[in-house]
Design a protein around this motif. Structure first.
Motif, mmCIF file in Angstrom:
data_model
loop_
_atom_site.group_PDB
_atom_site.id
_atom_site.type_symbol
_atom_site.label_atom_id
_atom_site.label_comp_id
_atom_site.label_asym_id
_atom_site.label_seq_id
_atom_site.Cartn_x
_atom_site.Cartn_y
_atom_site.Cartn_z
ATOM 1 N N LYS A 89 0.824 -1.206 0.146
ATOM 2 C CA LYS A 89 0.059 0.062 -0.008
ATOM 3 C C LYS A 89 0.954 1.250 -0.054
ATOM 4 O O LYS A 89 1.857 1.296 0.956
ATOM 5 C CB LYS A 89 -0.907 0.149 1.239
ATOM 6 N N ALA A 90 0.638 2.173 -0.767
ATOM 7 C CA ALA A 90 1.435 3.418 -1.183
ATOM 8 C C ALA A 90 0.586 4.751 -1.153
ATOM 9 O O ALA A 90 -0.523 4.706 -1.386
ATOM 10 C CB ALA A 90 2.122 3.489 -2.483
ATOM 11 N N GLU A 91 0.869 5.562 -0.359
ATOM 12 C CA GLU A 91 0.116 6.722 -0.018
ATOM 13 C C GLU A 91 0.969 8.165 0.197
ATOM 14 O O GLU A 91 2.011 7.973 0.818
ATOM 15 C CB GLU A 91 -0.952 6.656 1.154
ATOM 16 N N ASN A 92 0.584 8.996 -0.223
ATOM 17 C CA ASN A 92 0.755 10.554 -0.137
ATOM 18 C C ASN A 92 -0.297 11.535 0.092
ATOM 19 O O ASN A 92 -1.213 10.846 0.439
ATOM 20 C CB ASN A 92 1.908 10.850 -1.267
ATOM 21 N N GLU A 93 0.049 12.657 0.174
ATOM 22 C CA GLU A 93 -1.109 13.612 0.529
ATOM 23 C C GLU A 93 -2.094 13.813 -0.561
ATOM 24 O O GLU A 93 -3.053 14.362 -0.319
ATOM 25 C CB GLU A 93 -0.470 14.944 0.698
ATOM 26 N N PHE A 94 -1.906 13.229 -1.771
ATOM 27 C CA PHE A 94 -2.686 13.380 -2.733
ATOM 28 C C PHE A 94 -3.630 12.076 -3.203
ATOM 29 O O PHE A 94 -4.419 12.114 -4.011
ATOM 30 C CB PHE A 94 -2.061 13.677 -4.079
ATOM 31 N N GLY A 95 -3.268 10.994 -2.370
ATOM 32 C CA GLY A 95 -3.932 9.851 -2.761
ATOM 33 C C GLY A 95 -3.303 8.527 -2.335
ATOM 34 O O GLY A 95 -2.215 8.613 -1.644
ATOM 35 N N GLN A 96 -3.928 7.318 -2.435
ATOM 36 C CA GLN A 96 -3.282 6.080 -2.168
ATOM 37 C C GLN A 96 -3.703 5.241 -3.221
ATOM 38 O O GLN A 96 -4.480 5.297 -4.222
ATOM 39 C CB GLN A 96 -3.535 5.639 -0.918
ATOM 40 N N SER A 97 -2.743 3.986 -3.206
ATOM 41 C CA SER A 97 -2.920 2.923 -4.299
ATOM 42 C C SER A 97 -2.456 1.702 -3.665
ATOM 43 O O SER A 97 -1.386 1.736 -2.509
ATOM 44 C CB SER A 97 -2.012 3.312 -5.446
ATOM 45 N N SER A 98 -2.947 0.559 -3.953
ATOM 46 C CA SER A 98 -2.203 -0.657 -3.476
ATOM 47 C C SER A 98 -2.506 -1.782 -4.629
ATOM 48 O O SER A 98 -3.072 -1.650 -5.555
ATOM 49 C CB SER A 98 -3.509 -1.111 -2.312
ATOM 50 N N ALA A 99 -1.425 -2.770 -4.494
ATOM 51 C CA ALA A 99 -1.652 -3.993 -5.197
ATOM 52 C C ALA A 99 -1.313 -5.113 -4.574
ATOM 53 O O ALA A 99 -0.729 -5.057 -3.304
ATOM 54 C CB ALA A 99 -0.237 -3.769 -6.255
ATOM 55 N N GLU A 100 -1.750 -6.367 -5.081
ATOM 56 C CA GLU A 100 -1.777 -7.730 -4.305
ATOM 57 C C GLU A 100 -0.895 -8.515 -5.124
ATOM 58 O O GLU A 100 -0.998 -8.764 -6.354
ATOM 59 C CB GLU A 100 -2.986 -8.158 -4.013
ATOM 60 N N PHE A 101 -0.335 -9.741 -4.353
ATOM 61 C CA PHE A 101 0.454 -10.688 -4.994
ATOM 62 C C PHE A 101 0.028 -12.177 -4.217
ATOM 63 O O PHE A 101 0.234 -11.959 -2.903
ATOM 64 C CB PHE A 101 2.020 -10.617 -4.987
ATOM 65 N N ASN A 102 -0.563 -13.002 -4.829
ATOM 66 C CA ASN A 102 -0.945 -14.270 -4.394
ATOM 67 C C ASN A 102 0.083 -15.322 -4.467
ATOM 68 O O ASN A 102 0.461 -15.689 -5.587
ATOM 69 C CB ASN A 102 -2.350 -14.679 -4.798
ATOM 70 N N LEU A 103 0.701 -15.649 -3.398
ATOM 71 C CA LEU A 103 1.940 -16.858 -3.116
ATOM 72 C C LEU A 103 1.029 -18.239 -2.863
ATOM 73 O O LEU A 103 0.520 -18.273 -1.597
ATOM 74 C CB LEU A 103 2.781 -16.357 -2.281
#
Length: 268
Positions: A89-103
């Motif tokens: 999960k990545a975020e700064n003052e302008f928004g956030q985004s996430s990505a997933e990896f299934n092991l």
């Protein structure tokens, strides 16, 4: 005339994505997950394991900030407890985004390691070899092929599927297999793909390859696009004795602990 320069800084929220780097060895398998999230200003990146566990560096996990926009997560030795869904999960003052990896224990896509372009084949047979990265024992391979192009056919032929049993108990995380397609027609172009099936299920299909065959040689042409399977193989079960398993104990206990019953499907 005075010339002035103006520097414009465009700020934007992060866009997260994950790339995996695998490192197999005879007895262990490690993976490094790279979470990259370009953004201005640089984002705060965190790693989680489902459902909501925040990950930090510990004996079986290593976090490393590779750049202001990239945070890696290394699992030096994959075990049963390491399987699951990982999220960055990545975020700064302008928004956030996430990505997933299934092991998971599902095998990776097979990679063809031999596509012979000059092999004598008086019996009109085609030999192919592939390698598969897998975390769990492979039970069988599914080989799908059909006539792709021929002068006497206006459209591609029907798919045929063959179940190729894997009778060798695993000795490593990269498994190599070979199969020979028989009863093929001369002066015809075929297309073919392969998938591996483990105790966790069927993995993704390999890239498609095209090959032509004549009475003297067989020639692999080039990879193509993939298609969905249309047929299902017949099944037949055989038993594997405990003494046989004991004589062929894999080097790594993770794979051996997954071996309970091996189901081998017969060819169509």
């Amino acid at each position: 005339m005075d010339i002035k320069s103006v520097q414009v800084v465009v700020r934007y929220p992060p866009i997260a994505n994950i790339h995996a780097r695998w490192t197999p060895s005879p007895s262990t398998l490690s993976v490094t997950l790279l979470c990259s999230a370009p953004a201005i200003p640089p984002p705060l990146i965190r790693w989680y394991k489902a459902p909501h566990k925040l990950l930090t560096t510990e004996p079986n996990l290593t976090l490393n900030k590779l750049s202001k926009n990239t945070l890696s997560l290394q699992i030096p030795q994959i075990t049963l407890s390491a399987l699951g869904t990982y999220k960055c999960k990545a975020e700064n003052e302008f928004g956030q985004s996430s990505a997933e990896f299934n092991l998971t224990g599902v095998p990776h896509s097979p990679i063809f390691s031999s596509q012979a372009d000059s092999v004598q084949s008086p019996m009109l047979e085609y030999n192919i070899t592939w390698s598969t990265l897998t975390l769990s024992p492979i039970v069988e391979y599914l080989v799908m092929y059909r006539i792709y192009k021929a002068e006497k056919y206006n459209i591609p032929g029907s798919w045929r599927i063959i179940a190729v049993p894997e009778r060798k108990l695993p000795r490593g995380f990269i498994v190599t297999a070979t199969h020979t397609l028989k009863g093929l027609e001369p002066s015809v172009t075929y297309e073919m793909k392969v998938a591996a099936v483990s105790t966790y299920g069927r993995g993704q299909w390999s890239k498609m390859i095209l090959f032509s065959l004549n009475k003297g040689t067989n020639t692999a042409i080039n990879p193509g696009s993939s298609h969905l399977p249309l047929l299902s193989p017949a099944r037949k079960s055989i038993s594997v004795s405990s003494s046989h398993i004991a004589r062929h104990t894999p080097r790594h206990p993770f794979l051996f602990s997954l071996i309970t019953i091996i189901i081998i499907r017969s060819s169509l």
